[in-house]
Design a protein around this motif. Structure first.
Motif, PDB file in Angstrom:
ATOM      1  N   CYS A 119       0.816  -1.215   0.000  1.00  0.00           N
ATOM      2  CA  CYS A 119       0.000   0.000   0.000  1.00  0.00           C
ATOM      3  C   CYS A 119       0.851   1.268   0.000  1.00  0.00           C
ATOM      4  O   CYS A 119       0.401   2.320  -0.487  1.00  0.00           O
ATOM      5  CB  CYS A 119      -0.963   0.000   1.190  1.00  0.00           C
ATOM      6  SG  CYS A 119      -2.556  -0.784   0.808  1.00  0.00           S
ATOM      7  N   LYS A 140      -1.077   3.286  -2.811  1.00  0.00           N
ATOM      8  CA  LYS A 140      -2.207   4.019  -2.216  1.00  0.00           C
ATOM      9  C   LYS A 140      -2.695   5.199  -3.044  1.00  0.00           C
ATOM     10  O   LYS A 140      -3.811   5.679  -2.826  1.00  0.00           O
ATOM     11  CB  LYS A 140      -1.844   4.480  -0.807  1.00  0.00           C
ATOM     12  CG  LYS A 140      -0.654   5.423  -0.727  1.00  0.00           C
ATOM     13  CD  LYS A 140      -0.300   5.709   0.725  1.00  0.00           C
ATOM     14  CE  LYS A 140       0.940   6.596   0.838  1.00  0.00           C
ATOM     15  NZ  LYS A 140       1.297   6.817   2.268  1.00  0.00           N
ATOM     16  N   GLU A 200      -9.079   3.483  -2.158  1.00  0.00           N
ATOM     17  CA  GLU A 200     -10.079   3.119  -1.146  1.00  0.00           C
ATOM     18  C   GLU A 200      -9.624   1.908  -0.342  1.00  0.00           C
ATOM     19  O   GLU A 200      -9.760   1.869   0.888  1.00  0.00           O
ATOM     20  CB  GLU A 200     -11.416   2.826  -1.824  1.00  0.00           C
ATOM     21  CG  GLU A 200     -12.530   2.495  -0.826  1.00  0.00           C
ATOM     22  CD  GLU A 200     -13.854   2.209  -1.508  1.00  0.00           C
ATOM     23  OE1 GLU A 200     -14.728   1.614  -0.849  1.00  0.00           O
ATOM     24  OE2 GLU A 200     -14.019   2.582  -2.689  1.00  0.00           O
ATOM     25  N   THR A 201      -9.066   0.917  -1.038  1.00  0.00           N
ATOM     26  CA  THR A 201      -8.614  -0.308  -0.362  1.00  0.00           C
ATOM     27  C   THR A 201      -7.526   0.001   0.660  1.00  0.00           C
ATOM     28  O   THR A 201      -7.566  -0.474   1.803  1.00  0.00           O
ATOM     29  CB  THR A 201      -8.086  -1.312  -1.412  1.00  0.00           C
ATOM     30  OG1 THR A 201      -9.147  -1.658  -2.291  1.00  0.00           O
ATOM     31  CG2 THR A 201      -7.548  -2.564  -0.735  1.00  0.00           C
ATOM     32  N   CYS A 202      -6.534   0.794   0.261  1.00  0.00           N
ATOM     33  CA  CYS A 202      -5.429   1.106   1.172  1.00  0.00           C
ATOM     34  C   CYS A 202      -5.880   2.041   2.293  1.00  0.00           C
ATOM     35  O   CYS A 202      -5.356   1.966   3.415  1.00  0.00           O
ATOM     36  CB  CYS A 202      -4.259   1.696   0.384  1.00  0.00           C
ATOM     37  SG  CYS A 202      -3.414   0.470  -0.667  1.00  0.00           S
ATOM     38  N   ARG A 209      -8.844   1.896   3.661  1.00  0.00           N
ATOM     39  CA  ARG A 209      -9.514   0.978   4.598  1.00  0.00           C
ATOM     40  C   ARG A 209      -8.482   0.224   5.433  1.00  0.00           C
ATOM     41  O   ARG A 209      -8.677  -0.009   6.622  1.00  0.00           O
ATOM     42  CB  ARG A 209     -10.384  -0.024   3.842  1.00  0.00           C
ATOM     43  CG  ARG A 209     -11.692   0.555   3.291  1.00  0.00           C
ATOM     44  CD  ARG A 209     -12.499  -0.502   2.540  1.00  0.00           C
ATOM     45  NE  ARG A 209     -12.706  -1.685   3.360  1.00  0.00           N
ATOM     46  CZ  ARG A 209     -12.463  -2.932   2.959  1.00  0.00           C
ATOM     47  NH1 ARG A 209     -11.971  -3.161   1.749  1.00  0.00           N
ATOM     48  NH2 ARG A 209     -12.694  -3.948   3.760  1.00  0.00           N
ATOM     49  N   ASP A 213      -5.499   1.295   6.301  1.00  0.00           N
ATOM     50  CA  ASP A 213      -4.945   2.217   7.302  1.00  0.00           C
ATOM     51  C   ASP A 213      -5.874   2.380   8.493  1.00  0.00           C
ATOM     52  O   ASP A 213      -5.428   2.696   9.604  1.00  0.00           O
ATOM     53  CB  ASP A 213      -4.689   3.590   6.668  1.00  0.00           C
ATOM     54  CG  ASP A 213      -3.460   3.582   5.771  1.00  0.00           C
ATOM     55  OD1 ASP A 213      -2.625   2.664   5.927  1.00  0.00           O
ATOM     56  OD2 ASP A 213      -3.341   4.474   4.912  1.00  0.00           O
ATOM     57  N   GLY A 214      -7.171   2.158   8.269  1.00  0.00           N
ATOM     58  CA  GLY A 214      -8.148   2.341   9.338  1.00  0.00           C
ATOM     59  C   GLY A 214      -8.289   1.152  10.261  1.00  0.00           C
ATOM     60  O   GLY A 214      -9.012   1.233  11.275  1.00  0.00           O
ATOM     61  N   LEU A 215      -7.624   0.045   9.933  1.00  0.00           N
ATOM     62  CA  LEU A 215      -7.723  -1.143  10.789  1.00  0.00           C
ATOM     63  C   LEU A 215      -6.631  -1.091  11.855  1.00  0.00           C
ATOM     64  O   LEU A 215      -5.444  -1.072  11.535  1.00  0.00           O
ATOM     65  CB  LEU A 215      -7.569  -2.420   9.959  1.00  0.00           C
ATOM     66  CG  LEU A 215      -8.738  -2.811   9.047  1.00  0.00           C
ATOM     67  CD1 LEU A 215      -8.424  -4.117   8.336  1.00  0.00           C
ATOM     68  CD2 LEU A 215     -10.023  -2.962   9.847  1.00  0.00           C
ATOM     69  N   PHE A 273     -11.654  -8.406   5.797  1.00  0.00           N
ATOM     70  CA  PHE A 273     -11.129  -7.305   4.970  1.00  0.00           C
ATOM     71  C   PHE A 273     -10.896  -7.782   3.539  1.00  0.00           C
ATOM     72  O   PHE A 273     -11.312  -7.127   2.570  1.00  0.00           O
ATOM     73  CB  PHE A 273      -9.826  -6.783   5.569  1.00  0.00           C
ATOM     74  CG  PHE A 273      -9.104  -5.789   4.707  1.00  0.00           C
ATOM     75  CD1 PHE A 273      -9.428  -4.441   4.743  1.00  0.00           C
ATOM     76  CD2 PHE A 273      -8.094  -6.194   3.837  1.00  0.00           C
ATOM     77  CE1 PHE A 273      -8.766  -3.516   3.934  1.00  0.00           C
ATOM     78  CE2 PHE A 273      -7.435  -5.282   3.024  1.00  0.00           C
ATOM     79  CZ  PHE A 273      -7.768  -3.935   3.076  1.00  0.00           C
ATOM     80  N   GLN A 291     -14.260  -8.931   1.705  1.00  0.00           N
ATOM     81  CA  GLN A 291     -15.152  -7.834   1.338  1.00  0.00           C
ATOM     82  C   GLN A 291     -14.554  -6.924   0.260  1.00  0.00           C
ATOM     83  O   GLN A 291     -15.286  -6.328  -0.528  1.00  0.00           O
ATOM     84  CB  GLN A 291     -15.489  -6.996   2.572  1.00  0.00           C
ATOM     85  CG  GLN A 291     -16.363  -7.705   3.582  1.00  0.00           C
ATOM     86  CD  GLN A 291     -16.594  -6.873   4.827  1.00  0.00           C
ATOM     87  OE1 GLN A 291     -16.377  -5.660   4.827  1.00  0.00           O
ATOM     88  NE2 GLN A 291     -17.014  -7.524   5.901  1.00  0.00           N
ATOM     89  N   GLY A 292     -13.228  -6.836   0.225  1.00  0.00           N
ATOM     90  CA  GLY A 292     -12.604  -5.864  -0.663  1.00  0.00           C
ATOM     91  C   GLY A 292     -11.959  -6.423  -1.909  1.00  0.00           C
ATOM     92  O   GLY A 292     -11.545  -5.649  -2.783  1.00  0.00           O
TER      93      GLY A 292
END
Length: 340
Positions: free
Chosen positions: A21, A25, A32-34, A36, A38-40, A51, A54-55
């Motif tokens: 990523c 990114k 969007e994938t990267c 998401r 970063d938010g985990l 993850f 779904q992605g």
């Protein structure tokens, strides 16, 4: 169904994915994938499975002939003994990329040749192939002054070129990292296959160690053997703070979770479910890898080079690995390939 997907430990794969990523990114389809990812915060295996499910959409890689199996080899980061100056012991040069080496991106002129690059040099008003390994070793290329280091073993230097990166121990005991800078444009030819064709080694003996043993027994024939591979790799010194070699994606590789692939089939940076076996074994090796590198010998759809890491034990595993395997690429949803 992806092999062992429900029971696989995804934590080490996640570390490698975050490295991908770093390079992807800002790329279309990956933002969007990267974001998401970063938010985990400290996700467990269940969260990571969710993850990816779904992605991403998994697609099995198939060869041109319709088969799903291919060759999985291994590579590693070797350790060599060397010096910044030539001595009686250290007399085999490690070159930086030469100034007269041209790289022409054919896709800029012919879009149908996207991702194809031509390497050569100017001779008069013509572009001609760059010097081969034999010509470089014979001193025909203008390389004096481009020496980064000198090492003490011609075979170790040859295998460093195949691996693409390594570390050099200097006389004071310090280690410096070197990595791939460029290549002369000639095709890679396996000297292991050449030794088999010559009747010098049996197929099961043509490992890295087997080739080194042959070289030690036939020093007078070594130069002629190495010249059977016209490909030649040039290097650059890397920052010592790097955790691992930089792959073609431009991020540090992750031991046992990065692979080299053919980017004409598999996009650099993508997760790849690899289903193979451990070297010289039938024990399953099913793992979510990251396609973070390429290699001159890595050509074809179901074809990968498994990065084992640094040092002697990694070299043993890499040298023994010639397994059959299958591969599934995980594409971020919305970027799936068109299926005819």
């Amino acid at each position: 169904m992806l092999p062992d997907w429900q029971t696989m430990d995804l934590q080490p794969s996640w570390t490698a994915f975050l490295q991908s990523c770093r390079a992807l990114k800002t790329k279309p389809g990956w933002q969007e994938t990267c974001a998401r990812a970063d938010g985990l915060a400290q996700p467990d295996n269940a969260a990571l499975r969710s993850f990816f499910e779904q992605g991403f959409s998994p697609y099995q890689v198939i060869n041109a002939d319709g088969s799903s199996q291919g060759l999985i080899t291994g590579y590693y980061e070797p350790r060599l003994s060397g010096s910044r100056v030539r001595t009686d012991r250290f007399r085999y040069p490690l070159y930086a990329a030469p100034d007269d080496l041209l790289t022409i991106d054919l896709g800029e002129v012919y879009p149908q040749l996207k991702d194809l690059r031509l390497r050569g040099r100017v001779q008069g008003k013509r572009v001609v192939p760059y010097y081969s390994r034999a010509e470089i070793d014979d001193g025909k290329a203008p390389l004096p002054g481009r020496e980064l280091f000198w090492v003490d073993d011609a075979v170790d230097l040859f295998f460093l070129q195949i691996q693409g990166s390594g570390r050099i121990e200097l006389p004071d005991g310090s280690l410096v990292k070197v990595g791939y800078a460029d290549q002369n444009g000639h095709p890679y030819i396996s000297i292991g296959k050449k030794l088999i064709e010559m009747g010098e080694l049996k197929p099961e003996e043509a490992s890295m160690q087997g080739i080194k043993n042959w070289a030690a027994q036939h020093p007078d024939r070594l130069g002629a053997l190495l010249e059977q591979n016209p490909s030649y790799v040039f290097f650059r010194e890397l920052p010592n703070g790097l955790s691992a070699p930089l792959g073609a994606l431009g991020v540090p590789l992750t031991n046992e979770y990065s692979i080299a692939i053919d980017p004409r089939t598999i996009p650099l940076g993508a997760p790849v479910l690899l289903s193979t076996t451990y070297p010289n074994s039938t024990e399953p090796l099913n793992r979510l890898m990251l396609a973070q590198d390429t290699g001159g010998a890595i050509k074809g759809a179901v074809r990968a080079d498994f990065f084992w890491g640094f040092g002697e034990q990694a070299g043993v595993q890499a040298g023994r690995m010639k397994q059959r395997g299958q591969m599934w690429v995980l594409f971020p949803k919305g970027t799936e390939p068109t299926v005819n």
